[in-house]
Scaffold this active site. Structure first.
Site, short mmCIF file in Angstrom:
data_model
loop_
_atom_site.label_atom_id
_atom_site.label_comp_id
_atom_site.label_asym_id
_atom_site.label_seq_id
_atom_site.Cartn_x
_atom_site.Cartn_y
_atom_site.Cartn_z
N CYS A 65 -12.32 -2.95 0.90
CA CYS A 65 -13.23 -3.89 0.25
C CYS A 65 -13.00 -3.92 -1.27
O CYS A 65 -12.61 -2.93 -1.85
CB CYS A 65 -14.67 -3.48 0.48
SG CYS A 65 -15.09 -3.26 2.20
N ARG A 108 -5.77 -5.78 -1.94
CA ARG A 108 -6.36 -4.56 -1.39
C ARG A 108 -6.57 -4.67 0.12
O ARG A 108 -6.77 -3.66 0.78
CB ARG A 108 -7.72 -4.30 -2.07
CG ARG A 108 -7.61 -3.94 -3.52
CD ARG A 108 -8.97 -3.96 -4.17
NE ARG A 108 -9.85 -2.92 -3.67
CZ ARG A 108 -9.99 -1.71 -4.20
NH1 ARG A 108 -9.30 -1.40 -5.27
NH2 ARG A 108 -10.80 -0.82 -3.69
N TRP A 155 -13.51 -5.64 4.14
CA TRP A 155 -12.53 -5.14 5.12
C TRP A 155 -13.38 -4.48 6.19
O TRP A 155 -13.96 -3.41 5.97
CB TRP A 155 -11.61 -4.14 4.43
CG TRP A 155 -10.39 -3.74 5.18
CD1 TRP A 155 -9.19 -4.39 5.23
CD2 TRP A 155 -10.21 -2.56 5.97
NE1 TRP A 155 -8.30 -3.70 5.99
CE2 TRP A 155 -8.90 -2.57 6.46
CE3 TRP A 155 -11.05 -1.48 6.31
CZ2 TRP A 155 -8.39 -1.57 7.28
CZ3 TRP A 155 -10.54 -0.48 7.11
CH2 TRP A 155 -9.22 -0.52 7.59
N ASN A 198 -18.99 -1.34 -1.33
CA ASN A 198 -17.75 -0.74 -0.79
C ASN A 198 -18.09 0.65 -0.32
O ASN A 198 -18.82 1.37 -1.02
CB ASN A 198 -16.70 -0.57 -1.89
CG ASN A 198 -16.06 -1.87 -2.27
OD1 ASN A 198 -16.40 -2.90 -1.74
ND2 ASN A 198 -15.13 -1.79 -3.22
N GLY A 199 -17.53 1.05 0.79
CA GLY A 199 -17.79 2.41 1.28
C GLY A 199 -18.45 2.36 2.65
O GLY A 199 -18.49 1.31 3.30
N GLU A 246 10.24 7.40 4.60
CA GLU A 246 9.67 6.37 3.73
C GLU A 246 10.25 4.98 4.07
O GLU A 246 9.52 3.99 4.09
CB GLU A 246 9.94 6.74 2.25
CG GLU A 246 9.51 5.73 1.22
CD GLU A 246 8.03 5.32 1.26
OE1 GLU A 246 7.23 5.95 1.97
OE2 GLU A 246 7.70 4.33 0.59
N LYS A 266 8.05 1.74 5.26
CA LYS A 266 8.11 0.42 4.61
C LYS A 266 8.30 -0.67 5.65
O LYS A 266 7.66 -1.71 5.62
CB LYS A 266 9.29 0.35 3.61
CG LYS A 266 9.14 1.05 2.29
CD LYS A 266 8.14 0.46 1.34
CE LYS A 266 6.77 0.97 1.56
NZ LYS A 266 6.27 2.17 1.10
N GLU A 302 5.17 -1.27 7.78
CA GLU A 302 4.07 -1.85 7.01
C GLU A 302 4.17 -3.35 6.87
O GLU A 302 3.19 -4.06 7.03
CB GLU A 302 4.04 -1.24 5.59
CG GLU A 302 3.46 0.15 5.52
CD GLU A 302 3.47 0.68 4.08
OE1 GLU A 302 2.47 1.24 3.65
OE2 GLU A 302 4.52 0.56 3.39
N HIS A 315 17.11 15.87 20.88
CA HIS A 315 15.95 16.47 21.54
C HIS A 315 14.95 15.41 21.98
O HIS A 315 13.75 15.64 21.94
CB HIS A 315 15.29 17.49 20.61
CG HIS A 315 16.22 18.60 20.23
ND1 HIS A 315 16.59 19.59 21.10
CD2 HIS A 315 16.90 18.84 19.08
CE1 HIS A 315 17.45 20.39 20.50
NE2 HIS A 315 17.65 19.96 19.27
N LYS A 320 -4.42 -1.63 0.16
CA LYS A 320 -3.69 -0.94 -0.90
C LYS A 320 -4.32 0.40 -1.21
O LYS A 320 -3.66 1.39 -1.45
CB LYS A 320 -3.69 -1.82 -2.17
CG LYS A 320 -2.98 -1.22 -3.36
CD LYS A 320 -1.50 -1.25 -3.15
CE LYS A 320 -0.70 -0.62 -4.27
NZ LYS A 320 0.63 -0.21 -3.80
C1 G6P Z 1 -2.42 3.06 1.68
C2 G6P Z 1 -1.37 2.17 1.06
C3 G6P Z 1 -0.06 2.94 0.92
C4 G6P Z 1 -0.28 4.21 0.11
C5 G6P Z 1 -1.42 5.06 0.69
C6 G6P Z 1 -1.84 6.15 -0.27
O1 G6P Z 1 -2.07 3.36 2.99
O2 G6P Z 1 -1.16 1.02 1.87
O3 G6P Z 1 0.89 2.13 0.24
O4 G6P Z 1 0.88 4.95 0.08
O5 G6P Z 1 -2.57 4.26 0.92
O6 G6P Z 1 -2.36 5.55 -1.42
P1 G6P Z 1 -2.50 6.27 -2.81
O7 G6P Z 1 -3.15 5.28 -3.70
O8 G6P Z 1 -3.37 7.48 -2.56
O9 G6P Z 1 -1.15 6.66 -3.26
#
Ligand code: G6P
Length: 613
Positions: free
Chosen positions: A2, A27, A74, A100-101, A488, A492, A495, A511, A608
């Site tokens: 949110c 976000r 959200w 938010n929360g 990583e 990506k 995502e 394995h 985000k």
């Molecule tokens: C969310 C974002 C990721 C990020 C993760 C941790 O999942 O989509 O891109 O790596 O949070 O976020 P932070 O702000 O703690 O690095």
């Protein structure tokens, strides 16, 4: 997650609020809404769907109020719908709230309010807040200027869970009240106007001066005055902080998407993060830390705790610290660490990495470590963010605002910062050859130009993406430090392309996962560690034999005869290679997402900054 925007000033609030919400879109959200103080009472405009739909709502153009609150939701409690969107009103329509929360005791509070005659129109936890404020307001017999503030104070004292809230009321027509616990909120100070937001970039074009609200604080905001209170309504003296990001850095600057812009910004973001911490022939310098040899010798273990991409950066930090400093390092996922009862004591150094500095699990893990007397060190990209206020020590990456949900430049900045930290420790501890440390330092200084060179693979990667964008499964392989990059790279791809992908330590292939390799499956491998080249090549041959389509990212001269595509990147010290080898994988995810016609910057279901558990 949110997002919150607020405006109080002399201009019409609605366009400013909508513009702010658009800047918070990254976000992640599923509905949007706003409320303003109008001559006839509180307006409420909201619906599920995109922020721009707000422009289509009946009556939105007629709003003239200069004070307003807005929100992107959200969904957590209750599906995305108009009723569940924020703002929420109390039953008397005198208080509007965005939140938010998560209010954990909302069922209990709802029952209490229903028993007291209140009716609920949504399935949200939030709707208890305006009604609770109304309840306390109506019970207060003292009708002075602080009556609304006292009602907000009492409501906040009753809430369990996390909240960043904004309240407007017809009873207080010249103010916005905000309060916070465990969810981010910043106030941007303007001239004859003030802004409220969940994060800095959304209001960066209006001001560089920010107040950061701390937990259990309330702010009473007027057009040209802001007062801060604790939960007992004692006044707090809060200092304004100047944030030196420029507004342009939160724009696309001609790029099609924020993600592409941020990938191409990496030579600068890495250079900025290294900054003055490293100068030729000098020891690595962290002015923010005052660690000496005795302190570091007493550290018996280091935990690196984070979520998502930040956790993957932590894995490369582990490689560097263990190699250069000989201190054991455990990398943990924050949501696991916080419930594991980890073995942490006063001789443990806990490092928390978070781009936003607002990730709920990372903050909770940090608080847990503090309660166990560990020394805590936060690494964040956002000045003044929650983890930096909570930790004993804070270090900043200087990547500039990162807007795309999929993290790119923040990741490489985190990795380079951890490498510098490992060198800083090693120099104090004298735990590694100074000559070798100097070689690594020289390589770090050369990274920005090597990143530039790596980015030249963009067209080749784009062509490869065209070949595989319709795949259902992609595997990523690597050994040692390259396994971190595989993890990583796989994240990506998931995502932003929604393709199922898995990363495996190449040695684990036999394995289990090799059972999934069949004709046409794409396998992406990363090979940068000289000592492990032969081993990984053997694994690649095994998948080729079974019909896999292969892409290899490497800085070595490999026998390339039966590999479909090799991307050659500049050579560097093995510890630093994740900073270069991730770039083709970032581009691969990006171009596949584009080929599929997806929204690269705002992938479905993702946020985000994950500010709730
Ligand atoms: C969310 C974002 C990721 C990020 C993760 C941790 O999942 O989509 O891109 O790596 O949070 O976020 P932070 O702000 O703690 O690095």
């Amino acid at each position: 997650m949110c997002g919150i925007i607020g405006y109080i000033g002399l201009k019409k609030a609605t366009p400013i609020l909508i513009n702010g919400l658009l800047r918070l879109e990254y976000r992640g959200y599923d509905s949007a809404g706003l409320s303003t103080i109008e001559p006839g009472g509180l307006s409420i405009m909201k619906d599920k769907g995109r922020v721009k739909n707000l422009y289509k709502l009946d009556g939105i153009d007629d709003l003239v109020g200069t004070i307003g609150i807005a929100h992107t939701r959200w969904a957590t409690h209750g599906k995305p719908s108009k009723e569940n969107s924020h703002p929420h009103l109390d039953n008397s329509n005198h208080f509007a709230v965005v939140h938010n929360g998560i209010i954990e005791n909302y069922n209990e509070l709802k029952d209490f309010l229903i028993d007291n005659g209140y009716t609920f129109y949504s399935q949200t936890d939030t709707e208890v807040i305006p009604n609770l404020i109304h309840y306390y307001y109506s019970k207060d017999s003292k009708n002075d200027s602080q009556r609304v503030l006292r009602a907000v104070q009492s409501a906040c004292k009753s809430l369990k869970g996390s909240y960043a809230i904004q309240i407007i009321s017809t009873y207080l027509p010249d103010n916005i009240i905000v309060a916070k616990k465990d969810s981010p909120l910043v106030i941007g100070k303007g001239t004859e106007e003030n802004y409220i937001s969940s994060d800095i970039p959304a209001i960066l074009s209006f001001t560089n001066e920010f107040y950061f609200l701390d937990d259990f604080e309330i702010a009473l905001i007027e057009r040209n005055n802001i007062e801060f209170f604790d939960l007992n309504l004692s006044k707090i003296d809060k200092k304004v902080k100047n944030i030196d990001w420029n507004a342009g850095s939160a724009d696309k600057n001609g790029y099609e998407d924020f993600m592409l812009k941020e990938i191409f910004e990496q030579p600068i973001s890495v250079r900025e993060t290294v900054g003055s911490r490293l100068t030729e022939n000098e020891n690595c310098c962290f002015d923010e830390l005052n660690f000496n040899k005795e302190f570091l010798l007493n550290i018996n273990k280091i935990y690196i705790v984070a979520c998502g991409t930040a956790m993957h950066a932590g894995l490369s930090g582990k490689n560097a610290i263990e190699k250069l400093c000989k201190i054991p390092v455990t990398v943990d996922i924050a949501s696991e660490f916080r419930y594991r009862d980890p073995i942490v004591d006063k001789n443990t150094l806990c490092i928390f990495i978070s781009q936003s500095g607002e990730t709920a699990d990372t903050i909770a893990a940090l608080k847990l470590s503090k309660s166990k007397n560990a020394t805590t060190l936060a690494i964040s990209n956002v000045v003044g963010s929650s983890i930096t206020r909570e930790a004993d020590y804070s270090l900043y990456t200087h990547a500039g605002p990162e807007i795309a949900v999929a993290s790119t430049k923040a990741y490489t900045s985190q990795v380079v910062l951890l490498e510098l930290l490992a060198i800083y420790f090693a120099e104090i501890l004298e735990s590694y050859s100074f000559k070798e440390l100097n070689n690594i330092k020289n390589e770090i200084l050369a990274l920005p130009s090597k990143i530039e060179a790596t980015l030249k693979c963009s067209d080749d990667i784009k062509n490869f993406a065209k070949q595989i964008y319709q795949e259902k499964d992609v595997f990523f392989l690597g050994r040692g430090i390259d396994y971190n990059t595989a993890l990583e790279g796989s994240l990506k791809l998931k995502e932003i392309s929604y393709i199922h992908s898995e990363a495996y330590a190449a040695g684990e292939l036999k394995h289990g996962p090799i059972a999934l390799i069949e004709n046409g499956i794409t396998v992406v491998s990363v090979i940068t560690d000289e000592q492990l080249v032969e081993k990984t090549i053997s694994n690649i041959q095994e998948v080729i034999t079974r019909g896999a389509h292969t892409l290899v990212i490497t800085n070595k001269n490999l026998p390339t005869n039966n590999i479909d595509k090799v991307i050659l990147i500049p050579d560097t010290y093995t510890l630093l290679s994740p900073i270069l080898s991730i770039i083709p994988l970032q581009l691969l995810a990006y171009y596949i997402s584009k080929e599929k016609g997806l929204d690269v910057d705002k992938p479905r279901n993702l946020a985000k900054s994950v500010t709730v558990e």
